[in-house]
Design an enzyme around this catalytic site. Sequence first.
Site, short mmCIF file in Angstrom:
data_model
loop_
_atom_site.label_atom_id
_atom_site.label_comp_id
_atom_site.label_asym_id
_atom_site.label_seq_id
_atom_site.Cartn_x
_atom_site.Cartn_y
_atom_site.Cartn_z
N GLU A 1 0.97 -1.12 0.03
CA GLU A 1 -0.10 -0.05 0.10
C GLU A 1 0.87 1.31 -0.03
O GLU A 1 1.80 1.19 0.45
CB GLU A 1 -0.99 0.07 1.19
CG GLU A 1 -2.02 -1.07 1.05
CD GLU A 1 -3.06 -1.07 1.95
OE1 GLU A 1 -3.01 -0.50 3.21
OE2 GLU A 1 -4.14 -1.72 1.66
N CYS B 1 5.45 -5.06 16.00
CA CYS B 1 4.77 -4.11 16.85
C CYS B 1 3.39 -4.49 17.21
O CYS B 1 2.43 -4.67 16.36
CB CYS B 1 5.18 -2.57 16.49
SG CYS B 1 6.62 -2.27 16.17
N GLU C 1 9.73 -2.38 7.39
CA GLU C 1 10.77 -1.61 8.35
C GLU C 1 12.05 -1.20 7.16
O GLU C 1 12.89 -1.91 6.90
CB GLU C 1 11.23 -2.56 9.50
CG GLU C 1 12.61 -1.99 9.96
CD GLU C 1 12.52 -0.53 10.51
OE1 GLU C 1 11.94 -0.03 11.26
OE2 GLU C 1 13.53 0.09 10.16
N ASN D 1 7.74 5.65 21.06
CA ASN D 1 6.51 4.96 21.06
C ASN D 1 6.39 4.55 22.77
O ASN D 1 5.36 3.73 23.25
CB ASN D 1 6.31 3.75 20.39
CG ASN D 1 6.21 4.16 19.00
OD1 ASN D 1 5.75 5.35 18.76
ND2 ASN D 1 5.95 3.22 17.99
N ASN E 1 -4.40 4.66 16.00
CA ASN E 1 -5.54 4.38 15.11
C ASN E 1 -5.96 2.87 15.27
O ASN E 1 -4.99 2.14 15.26
CB ASN E 1 -4.93 4.47 13.56
CG ASN E 1 -4.61 5.92 13.27
OD1 ASN E 1 -5.50 6.87 13.54
ND2 ASN E 1 -3.39 6.44 12.66
N CYS F 1 -1.69 5.87 9.76
CA CYS F 1 -0.62 5.12 10.24
C CYS F 1 -0.72 4.05 11.14
O CYS F 1 -1.94 3.73 11.78
CB CYS F 1 0.23 6.13 11.46
SG CYS F 1 0.90 7.49 10.74
N1 SAH Z 1 8.27 0.38 10.18
C1 SAH Z 1 8.54 1.75 10.55
C2 SAH Z 1 7.71 2.83 9.41
C3 SAH Z 1 6.48 2.39 9.28
S1 SAH Z 1 5.31 2.62 10.72
C4 SAH Z 1 8.33 2.35 11.96
O1 SAH Z 1 7.82 1.70 12.66
O2 SAH Z 1 9.02 3.39 12.20
C5 SAH Z 1 5.21 4.46 10.80
C6 SAH Z 1 4.63 5.01 11.79
O3 SAH Z 1 3.18 4.45 12.24
C7 SAH Z 1 5.47 4.47 13.15
O4 SAH Z 1 5.88 5.51 14.04
C8 SAH Z 1 4.70 3.59 13.86
O5 SAH Z 1 5.04 3.55 15.40
C9 SAH Z 1 3.17 3.99 13.76
N2 SAH Z 1 2.08 3.33 14.07
C10 SAH Z 1 2.21 2.04 13.66
N3 SAH Z 1 0.77 1.48 13.94
C11 SAH Z 1 -0.08 2.49 14.19
C12 SAH Z 1 -1.38 2.88 14.61
N4 SAH Z 1 -2.09 1.90 14.63
N5 SAH Z 1 -1.80 4.03 14.83
C13 SAH Z 1 -0.88 5.16 15.01
N6 SAH Z 1 0.41 4.85 14.47
C14 SAH Z 1 0.90 3.65 14.18
FE1 SF4 Z 2 6.28 -1.95 13.78
FE2 SF4 Z 2 6.50 -0.10 11.87
FE3 SF4 Z 2 6.67 -2.81 11.34
FE4 SF4 Z 2 4.40 -1.70 12.02
S1 SF4 Z 2 5.54 -1.13 10.11
S2 SF4 Z 2 5.08 -3.56 12.67
S3 SF4 Z 2 5.26 0.15 13.27
S4 SF4 Z 2 8.05 -1.60 12.49
#
Ligand code: SAH
Ligand code: SF4
Length: 416
Positions: free
Chosen positions: A98, A180, A228, A282, A356, A399
């Site tokens: 996406e 995560c 990532e 976070n 979210n 996000c």
């Molecule tokens: N993998 C990388 C980049 C993609 S995620 C990272 O984790 O940094 C981009 C951002 O979205 C990150 O800061 C992550 O903590 C946040 N994120 C992930 N799931 C989310 C959710 N459900 N609601 C709000 N932010 C979220």
């Molecule tokens: Fe964590 Fe970013 Fe991967 Fe989602 S996309 S699992 S926030 S590292």
Amino acid sequence: MEGNANQTRALFGCTQPELTEMMQGFGQKPYRARQVWEALYKQRVASVEDMTTLSQELRERLMTEGWSVGLPEIVQTARSVDGTERYLMRMADGETVETVWMPDGDGGERGDGSEAAEEEATEQVDAEEAVAGGENPKVAGYWDRRGNGRPKSNFGTLAGKGYRRATICISSQVGCAVNCQFCLTAKLGMRRNLTAGEIAGQVAAALNRHAIQIGKDRINLVFMGMGEPFLNYDEFMKSVRLLVDGIGIPESRMTVSTSGILPGIERFVTEDVRPKLALSLNASNDVVREQVMPITRKWKIAELLDACKRIPLRTREWVTFEYVLLGGVNDQPQHAREVLALLAGLRAKVNLIVWNPGPGIAYHQPTPEDVAVFQGMLIEGGIATYIRRPRGRDIYAACGQLKRTVSEEPQFVVLT
Ligand code: SAH
Ligand code: SF4
């Protein structure tokens, strides 16, 4: 480079030396490589047939040897009430990721203290300096030198729709192995890395869809989609160079977000050409962070912050710390105090992201009061702190809401 008619290979993603070698192999003059490069990245052609600067013979040769442009194909789009568009992009092997298109700057946020307004003000100073320093301001984007170096309103297709800029959020992997606990992408597990061409190709496909001319419209990129980036480091960095040198988007308009892959950050600090860095903090201590981001078992907050301190920051550059507020988990005043202590001495700004929701994820959104108190405490403590506006929540584009449908069992990163 031997060709094979049964196999399709993507030209998009090739570097200048790779194209030069290919053209040499075809017995072509070196300037042909330049023409292919321009067609791919400046004109952003969709097919080899469209490379009209090449002879018909050369185009046919490329096609019979199995070469195609190979841009990801937009196979589904969803449009939010706020103008955000979410695309499902299909790669040559059928895997999908996406990509999110966020037009912005429709006047609403300028001067309102939001992050967007802040960045715009910073850009204005940068561009004025570029003009004063004799640089070609067109390279820097939407700037127009005519008329005493003042910013003109856009005159590209974005301006025609009343926007000042658009931000494209791109994916770096199919799925993600980091797991995560609050993130929907994590539910996919890791499918595969994207190639540099597939990462930069998402940008080209989105730009083409909106008929964007780089230099007329202002485009920001965030590597914050699925995956990532620092677990796909080489292809991610190769895509950055293609986007800068080929497509023409300055790296100062790009931000990469990492969950905190220490070896990746350590390499990143040594790069000459690099986006700005955002670290997904976070949590305010390792205990909470380990609960919400199990990767913390591998690399602790202190190690990550030490690595961030080693980044040679450019003028007006900060490290951004993203902080997803999870109701009752990490959003209380004691957490804000811990964040302030962690970030003391760092040139940092904080982006608070209200969590979210997603199906099957058992967290709660923070209350508006807790969000306001948290932000107020950080600002009071001297840290520029913004609340990221959720974009496209109604279409699941915000996000952590990016997820394609897969049937296979997810695989997660092995924590040692
Ligand atoms: N993998 C990388 C980049 C993609 S995620 C990272 O984790 O940094 C981009 C951002 O979205 C990150 O800061 C992550 O903590 C946040 N994120 C992930 N799931 C989310 C959710 N459900 N609601 C709000 N932010 C979220
Ligand atoms: Fe964590 Fe970013 Fe991967 Fe989602 S996309 S699992 S926030 S590292």
